[in-house]
Design a protein around this motif. Sequence first.
Motif, mmCIF file in Angstrom:
data_model
loop_
_atom_site.group_PDB
_atom_site.id
_atom_site.type_symbol
_atom_site.label_atom_id
_atom_site.label_comp_id
_atom_site.label_asym_id
_atom_site.label_seq_id
_atom_site.Cartn_x
_atom_site.Cartn_y
_atom_site.Cartn_z
ATOM 1 N N LYS A 198 28.160 15.698 -15.609
ATOM 2 C CA LYS A 198 27.132 15.561 -14.587
ATOM 3 C C LYS A 198 26.695 14.103 -14.545
ATOM 4 C CE LYS A 198 25.434 20.292 -15.180
ATOM 5 N NZ LYS A 198 24.260 21.148 -15.467
ATOM 6 N N GLY A 199 26.065 13.711 -13.459
ATOM 7 C CA GLY A 199 25.656 12.322 -13.309
ATOM 8 C C GLY A 199 24.541 11.953 -14.272
ATOM 9 N N LEU A 200 24.163 10.693 -14.225
ATOM 10 C CA LEU A 200 23.069 10.201 -15.066
ATOM 11 C C LEU A 200 21.819 10.059 -14.186
ATOM 12 C CD1 LEU A 200 22.855 9.430 -18.068
ATOM 13 C CD2 LEU A 200 23.141 7.046 -17.402
ATOM 14 N N ARG A 212 24.195 11.726 -20.139
ATOM 15 C CA ARG A 212 25.105 12.312 -19.155
ATOM 16 C C ARG A 212 25.666 13.602 -19.762
ATOM 17 N NH1 ARG A 212 27.906 10.006 -14.964
ATOM 18 N NH2 ARG A 212 27.296 7.918 -15.652
ATOM 19 N N GLU A 213 25.342 14.730 -19.186
ATOM 20 C CA GLU A 213 25.749 16.016 -19.754
ATOM 21 C C GLU A 213 27.176 16.381 -19.361
ATOM 22 O OE1 GLU A 213 22.948 19.100 -18.924
ATOM 23 O OE2 GLU A 213 21.225 17.805 -19.287
ATOM 24 N N LYS A 214 27.851 17.029 -20.290
ATOM 25 C CA LYS A 214 29.223 17.470 -20.031
ATOM 26 C C LYS A 214 29.234 18.897 -19.495
ATOM 27 C CE LYS A 214 31.604 14.495 -23.345
ATOM 28 N NZ LYS A 214 32.560 14.422 -24.476
ATOM 29 N N MET A 215 30.198 19.151 -18.615
ATOM 30 C CA MET A 215 30.405 20.494 -18.077
ATOM 31 C C MET A 215 31.688 21.057 -18.655
ATOM 32 S SD MET A 215 29.559 19.934 -14.030
ATOM 33 C CE MET A 215 29.876 21.646 -13.612
ATOM 34 N N SER A 216 31.660 22.324 -19.021
ATOM 35 C CA SER A 216 32.893 22.955 -19.486
ATOM 36 C C SER A 216 33.786 23.223 -18.284
ATOM 37 C CB SER A 216 32.574 24.272 -20.196
ATOM 38 O OG SER A 216 32.054 25.211 -19.269
ATOM 39 N N LYS A 217 35.066 23.399 -18.518
ATOM 40 C CA LYS A 217 36.000 23.692 -17.432
ATOM 41 C C LYS A 217 35.605 24.977 -16.711
ATOM 42 C CE LYS A 217 40.053 21.231 -19.180
ATOM 43 N NZ LYS A 217 41.481 21.353 -19.599
ATOM 44 N N ALA A 228 22.870 2.757 -7.831
ATOM 45 C CA ALA A 228 24.207 2.194 -7.591
ATOM 46 C C ALA A 228 24.251 0.720 -7.971
ATOM 47 C CB ALA A 228 24.596 2.374 -6.124
ATOM 48 N N PHE A 229 23.184 -0.031 -7.640
ATOM 49 C CA PHE A 229 23.105 -1.437 -8.043
ATOM 50 C C PHE A 229 23.091 -1.552 -9.570
ATOM 51 C CE2 PHE A 229 20.857 -2.160 -3.809
ATOM 52 C CZ PHE A 229 21.963 -2.751 -3.226
ATOM 53 N N PHE A 230 22.335 -0.660 -10.198
ATOM 54 C CA PHE A 230 22.234 -0.664 -11.658
ATOM 55 C C PHE A 230 23.603 -0.385 -12.289
ATOM 56 C CE2 PHE A 230 21.622 1.585 -15.678
ATOM 57 C CZ PHE A 230 20.820 0.695 -16.369
ATOM 58 N N THR A 231 24.315 0.598 -11.755
ATOM 59 C CA THR A 231 25.643 0.947 -12.278
ATOM 60 C C THR A 231 26.632 -0.191 -12.060
ATOM 61 O OG1 THR A 231 25.231 3.297 -11.872
ATOM 62 C CG2 THR A 231 27.523 2.632 -12.166
ATOM 63 N N ALA A 232 26.557 -0.845 -10.892
ATOM 64 C CA ALA A 232 27.447 -1.981 -10.623
ATOM 65 C C ALA A 232 27.211 -3.107 -11.618
ATOM 66 C CB ALA A 232 27.238 -2.480 -9.190
ATOM 67 N N GLU A 233 25.959 -3.260 -12.054
ATOM 68 C CA GLU A 233 25.617 -4.340 -12.976
ATOM 69 C C GLU A 233 25.924 -3.995 -14.437
ATOM 70 O OE1 GLU A 233 21.843 -7.321 -14.010
ATOM 71 O OE2 GLU A 233 21.606 -5.701 -12.548
ATOM 72 N N PHE A 234 25.653 -2.746 -14.829
ATOM 73 C CA PHE A 234 25.744 -2.382 -16.249
ATOM 74 C C PHE A 234 26.880 -1.400 -16.562
ATOM 75 C CE2 PHE A 234 21.297 -3.594 -15.569
ATOM 76 C CZ PHE A 234 21.166 -4.584 -16.540
ATOM 77 N N GLY A 235 27.587 -0.944 -15.540
ATOM 78 C CA GLY A 235 28.700 -0.036 -15.770
ATOM 79 C C GLY A 235 28.271 1.421 -15.842
ATOM 80 N N ILE A 236 29.272 2.301 -15.941
ATOM 81 C CA ILE A 236 29.008 3.737 -16.045
ATOM 82 C C ILE A 236 28.665 4.053 -17.496
ATOM 83 C CG2 ILE A 236 29.985 6.046 -15.770
ATOM 84 C CD1 ILE A 236 31.813 4.872 -13.606
ATOM 85 N N LEU A 237 27.429 4.464 -17.721
ATOM 86 C CA LEU A 237 26.927 4.687 -19.072
ATOM 87 C C LEU A 237 26.902 6.172 -19.411
ATOM 88 C CD1 LEU A 237 23.875 2.242 -18.890
ATOM 89 C CD2 LEU A 237 26.175 1.724 -19.734
ATOM 90 N N ASP A 238 27.098 6.492 -20.691
ATOM 91 C CA ASP A 238 26.976 7.873 -21.156
ATOM 92 C C ASP A 238 25.517 8.245 -21.392
ATOM 93 O OD1 ASP A 238 29.712 8.430 -21.138
ATOM 94 O OD2 ASP A 238 29.982 7.508 -23.102
#
Length: 519
Positions: free
Chosen positions: A119-121, A220-225, A191-201
């Motif tokens: 899931k997203g952050l 960032r939460e994980k989803m099971s299959k 989106a600006f924050f992600t562009a600057e700092f990357g995709i964070l867990d």
Amino acid sequence: MRKLLYLLTLSFLASCVSVKKHNEKREIPIAPEKLKKDVDFAYQKLQKLHPELYWYISQDSLDYKFDSIKTTIKTPLKPNDFYQKLAPVIAKVKQGHLRLYPLEKRLTKKEIENLKNQKGLLSRFNFVVDDNRIFVLDNTEKIANMDVGTEILKIKDIPLKDLLQKYHPFINSDGLNKTFQKYSLARRWPAFFTAEFGILDSVKLETKLNNATKTFYLHREKMSKEERKKEESANKKITKSETGKTKDYNIITKSYNRDLQFPVKDSSVAYMKIKTFSGTFSRKFYKQSFAILKKSPAKYLVLDIRDNLGGSLYEINNLYSYLAKEDFKFINDIEVTSRSAMFQADYFSEFSWIYKPLAVVGYPFYWLGTALSVKKKDDRFYLRNNGIFSIKKVKKNNFEGKVYVLMNGSSFSAAAILPSKLKGDQRAFLVGEETGGANDGTVAGRYSTKKLPNSRLYLPIGLMLIQPNIEFTNTKKGVIPDKEITPTLLEILQKKDVQLDTVMELIKQDKKSISEIKP
């Protein structure tokens, strides 16, 4: 089979190398002289392709801004550091559709696959901006520590107000409008924050709610299959249903883009919410909805286009044909800069790899149609009217009662052209805020996306000047409501819809005045 496996392996390795090279280039500083050439390249393309480049800023002023930025580039810069210099200058054109894009990090297939199961952050929340402060507006998943009304004070130990001040110059609206920025910033700051700092867990936050501050990590939460498969199945079931198609179900917001309701017991008032003019099955929705309205006792229609960022010109033209009382021309002839401008419109990039061969086959016909589509009049160039926006007849099931339009600063593009036309033809009473899109038109439609040769930043340029067929106000502002109602921050967080309440009160007063007139 061996050859197929060999080609697939080769393709996979080439893809990995391409991703690696792209990401490496993001970190390599570029010489000042090359960056200055990119500045010139961007301005030359804007001058050649943008139909109203000097609508909201004089040529002398824009010339000065592009020249000035070059004097500030004295040392090598990484592409995204250069972006932070050039993007604010592009924003000075004051055209809401025009923006420069930073160079995003590309992901490997493995990274993309991992993200699919997560899931997203920050994207899981909706936010509201108020004077360089950010508050949580929606937390539909009830994630801990992020209740509605929570103010985010710091992220990664950086005061959020500093980030908002940093990102604000990248935001632009149409003309002198000031209502759009807070909505745009509330949507785009993650989106600006992600562009600057990357995709964070995970990310460290400091928040405040009810005068109590809290520091914690948002994960960032994980989803099971199984969870993902169940969600995809549910979404597919709704989107493939007749209701899901006609109302245009959005799997991201988990809601319908279009809806028609009758909010009062006697059904004298109809409420139509349009979240986006996506064009998807819109013709069927309006045909069904106005057939229902025709048979109903509704004498008032409330059209809610708040937070609608626009979309299909065809859809708003079609919708207007159900609201008009006489034959009409919806927009003026579309203006372009030259006979050759439309040849530079994005074409192949609009097709997926599967359909690229068909795009190649169809290109000669596209080229011929484009060549024949431009006409010259009084030393200006226009697209020939293809019938969609010529004089249109009113639909048989048109609504003849009173129309009220709800709009706000996030009503943009097509969602500004529609109320502009309704107001210009005195067909509706507008309530809310000045729209983010301009009253007198916008530059959008087809785009020509240019890649700056050295920094490799992308600059999509609108090719078409689209204006409603009205008497222009020449105010360089958005569509001004007949009754301005701006909700307070507290009203927004408490989900009090003071704008809709105002419309319902106006309708109540109108009903009362009519009943008093009747013998």
